[in-house]
Design an enzyme around this catalytic site. Structure first.
Site, PDB file in Angstrom:
ATOM      1  N   PHE A   1       0.859  -1.190   0.000  1.00 14.48           N
ATOM      2  CA  PHE A   1       0.000   0.000   0.000  1.00 14.48           C
ATOM      3  C   PHE A   1       0.902   1.249   0.000  1.00 14.48           C
ATOM      4  O   PHE A   1       0.791   2.114   0.859  1.00 14.48           O
ATOM      5  CB  PHE A   1      -0.934   0.024   1.218  1.00 14.48           C
ATOM      6  CG  PHE A   1      -1.716  -1.245   1.451  1.00 14.48           C
ATOM      7  CD1 PHE A   1      -2.902  -1.484   0.763  1.00 14.48           C
ATOM      8  CD2 PHE A   1      -1.262  -2.213   2.344  1.00 14.48           C
ATOM      9  CE1 PHE A   1      -3.632  -2.651   0.984  1.00 14.48           C
ATOM     10  CE2 PHE A   1      -1.980  -3.380   2.562  1.00 14.48           C
ATOM     11  CZ  PHE A   1      -3.169  -3.607   1.887  1.00 14.48           C
TER      12      PHE A   1
ATOM     13  N   CYS B   1      -5.382   2.495  10.325  1.00 11.95           N
ATOM     14  CA  CYS B   1      -5.899   3.866  10.516  1.00 11.95           C
ATOM     15  C   CYS B   1      -7.417   3.832  10.691  1.00 11.95           C
ATOM     16  O   CYS B   1      -8.091   4.826  10.519  1.00 11.95           O
ATOM     17  CB  CYS B   1      -5.490   4.763   9.358  1.00 11.95           C
ATOM     18  SG  CYS B   1      -6.069   4.189   7.761  1.00 11.95           S
TER      19      CYS B   1
HETATM   20  N1  SAH Z   1       1.891   4.243   2.948  1.00 13.83           N
HETATM   21  C1  SAH Z   1       1.371   5.373   2.195  1.00 13.83           C
HETATM   22  C2  SAH Z   1      -0.108   5.599   2.414  1.00 13.83           C
HETATM   23  C3  SAH Z   1      -0.988   4.419   2.103  1.00 13.83           C
HETATM   24  S1  SAH Z   1      -2.637   4.851   1.794  1.00 13.83           S
HETATM   25  C4  SAH Z   1       2.181   6.620   2.535  1.00 13.83           C
HETATM   26  O1  SAH Z   1       3.000   6.593   3.470  1.00 13.83           O
HETATM   27  O2  SAH Z   1       2.016   7.632   1.880  1.00 13.83           O
HETATM   28  C5  SAH Z   1      -3.345   3.375   1.231  1.00 13.83           C
HETATM   29  C6  SAH Z   1      -2.990   2.999  -0.206  1.00 13.83           C
HETATM   30  O3  SAH Z   1      -3.506   1.699  -0.434  1.00 13.83           O
HETATM   31  C7  SAH Z   1      -3.551   3.858  -1.310  1.00 13.83           C
HETATM   32  O4  SAH Z   1      -2.512   4.339  -2.113  1.00 13.83           O
HETATM   33  C8  SAH Z   1      -4.467   2.930  -2.136  1.00 13.83           C
HETATM   34  O5  SAH Z   1      -4.356   3.174  -3.534  1.00 13.83           O
HETATM   35  C9  SAH Z   1      -3.913   1.589  -1.797  1.00 13.83           C
HETATM   36  N2  SAH Z   1      -4.819   0.429  -1.832  1.00 13.83           N
HETATM   37  C10 SAH Z   1      -6.059   0.312  -1.342  1.00 13.83           C
HETATM   38  N3  SAH Z   1      -6.501  -0.970  -1.423  1.00 13.83           N
HETATM   39  C11 SAH Z   1      -5.490  -1.687  -1.990  1.00 13.83           C
HETATM   40  C12 SAH Z   1      -5.309  -3.059  -2.327  1.00 13.83           C
HETATM   41  N4  SAH Z   1      -6.257  -3.962  -2.069  1.00 13.83           N
HETATM   42  N5  SAH Z   1      -4.136  -3.430  -2.872  1.00 13.83           N
HETATM   43  C13 SAH Z   1      -3.170  -2.541  -3.127  1.00 13.83           C
HETATM   44  N6  SAH Z   1      -3.279  -1.217  -2.799  1.00 13.83           N
HETATM   45  C14 SAH Z   1      -4.415  -0.796  -2.260  1.00 13.83           C
END
Ligand code: SAH
Length: 413
Positions: free
Chosen positions: A245, A357
């Site tokens: 993510f 979160c």
């Molecule tokens: N770690 C990042 C923030 C993560 S926010 C930072 O420090 O900036 C969560 C992210 O998860 C988003 O970018 C979203 O696109 C992604 N996401 C949501 N569901 C997902 C999934 N099932 N598989 C992969 N990515 C996913």
């Protein structure tokens, strides 16, 4: 002043200074109170309790501005905003309201209920403020807030990102766009101005990040993870890292800056991955050590398990699986699933950096889920650190709901 009179005994949470009044606690509401306007909250015995904003469509029918008998006007909010900015300057390293900007020039300046201004979020990205009005009360005072923010920070541009889903619960439509711009008129230099908003560069712990204020998540960047990203940088040396993510590469860039041997970064959003790649280049970090995978983390972790892949450090920073307690059970299964798989992919001596979160999952429950995941993975692990949101996302002792980000740094033995 219109009044809301509470049912007998329902003043208790207000006496403990919690700022919300739910619809079920109200005995009487005056008729035709305008959305967002100010009301007095009275006990069943007609004692003054607080002055609040009124949200006729929301289950949270009123949010407290003050527990004192004082006038709610521009000067009231000036005091609140000024006190909040002063508090930030006292608790974070750099002077935040001065130009030119230095390290740490992206920061949450105002965090709604937790800073005693329900519904208003203001983030500063370099010399642009991004403002989010999430409630009827914040919407009502929006223009006043915008004026005050310019006056109190000396900055010139405010971009509004009032497009969060929660606005719907308040009967408000989404709205985003420039709300204040006293540098250039859009008509003079529309394109240049537009690209500033979609390509603003911020500094965080001496690293730079490109942020898209128009289409980025939340107000553009996950500012709440600042100190945890730095921690990952400190721990990443010589490690094979898996950043799940990854969004625009906050943890990925820090891992590389910390001397990681390799980083694989996974996200489902192609746009986020493009920006993550740009962010590696922006910091002159070795692109050949980074691999990006567009896909579903749940599936990729399974695939890696089937391929017997392993890592020295795994970061799991998923989106909110449970915005409220009602979705907690389903969310718990999601957290357990990814953490179980991550434990299996972790080498002995490896580090799991795992977050939630979700407001609906508290720190105690989260720790239990991670314990269950390690048990089912057949892996022994220790918590070496509890982590949370940064000091620019403070938690009022009277509003525990403000604490949403919890993380555990675990060591696999
Ligand atoms: N770690 C990042 C923030 C993560 S926010 C930072 O420090 O900036 C969560 C992210 O998860 C988003 O970018 C979203 O696109 C992604 N996401 C949501 N569901 C997902 C999934 N099932 N598989 C992969 N990515 C996913």
């Amino acid at each position: 002043m219109p009044v809301l009179i509470l049912k007998q005994g329902r003043e208790k949470s207000l006496l403990r200074r919690h700022p919300w009044i739910f619809s079920g606690a109200i005995h009487h509401a005056d008729e035709d109170i305008a959305s967002g306007s100010t009301v007095d909250l009275l006990s069943f015995n007609k004692q003054f309790l607080a002055r609040a904003s009124y949200s006729p469509q929301s289950q949270i029918r009123a949010r407290v501005w003050t527990f004192e008998d004082e006038i709610i006007d521009k000067e009231f909010f000036r005091k609140r905003i000024r006190a909040t900015i002063a508090a930030r300057s006292a608790t974070l390293p750099s002077p935040l309201t001065l130009l030119p900007l230095g390290d740490g020039d992206a920061i949450r300046l105002i965090y709604a209920e937790s800073d005693y201004i329900p519904g208003l979020i203001v983030d500063r990205y370099n010399d642009v403020l991004v403002m989010q009005c999430l409630t009827a009360g914040a919407e009502y005072w929006k223009e006043t807030f915008a004026d005050l923010l310019l006056e109190e920070t000396g900055l010139k541009i405010i971009y509004e990102r009032s497009d969060a889903d929660v606005r719907e619960l308040e009967g408000l439509l989404p709205r985003s766009g420039v709300i204040r711009n006293s540098i250039i008129r859009e008509s003079d230099d529309g394109q240049g101005f537009e690209s500033r908003l979609t390509n603003i560069v911020i500094t965080e712990n001496n690293l730079q990040f490109n942020v898209n204020l128009q289409s980025g998540h939340k107000t553009g960047f996950y500012l709440d993870q600042r100190k945890n990203r730095l921690r990952v940088r400190e721990l990443a040396k010589d490690k094979d890292v898996l950043d799940c993510f990854c969004y625009t590469g906050g943890f990925t860039v820090n891992a590389l800056a910390g001397g990681a041997k390799s980083v694989i970064s996974v996200d489902s959003s192609a746009d986020a991955l493009t920006l993550a790649q740009e962010n590696i280049a922006l910091n002159n970090l070795p692109a050949d050590k980074a691999t990006f995978i567009e896909g579903d983390v749940f599936q990729i972790l399974r695939k890696f398990r089937d391929e017997n892949r392993s890592f020295d450090m795994i970061i799991l920073d998923p989106p909110k699986f449970a915005p409220t307690a009602a979705q907690a059970e389903r969310a718990a299964r999601g957290y357990k699933d990814i953490n179980l798989l991550a434990f299996k992919l972790l080498r002995a001596g490896g580090i799991l950096v795992t977050f939630s979160c979700s407001g609906g999952i508290d720190a105690g429950l989260f720790q239990k889920i991670i314990a269950g995941a390690s048990l089912d993975a057949g892996v022994e692990a220790q918590i070496i650190e509890h982590v949370s949101q940064g000091a620019d996302h403070p938690v009022s002792l009277h509003f525990p709901e403000g604490a949403y980000l919890k993380g555990l740094i675990c060591l696999r033995r």
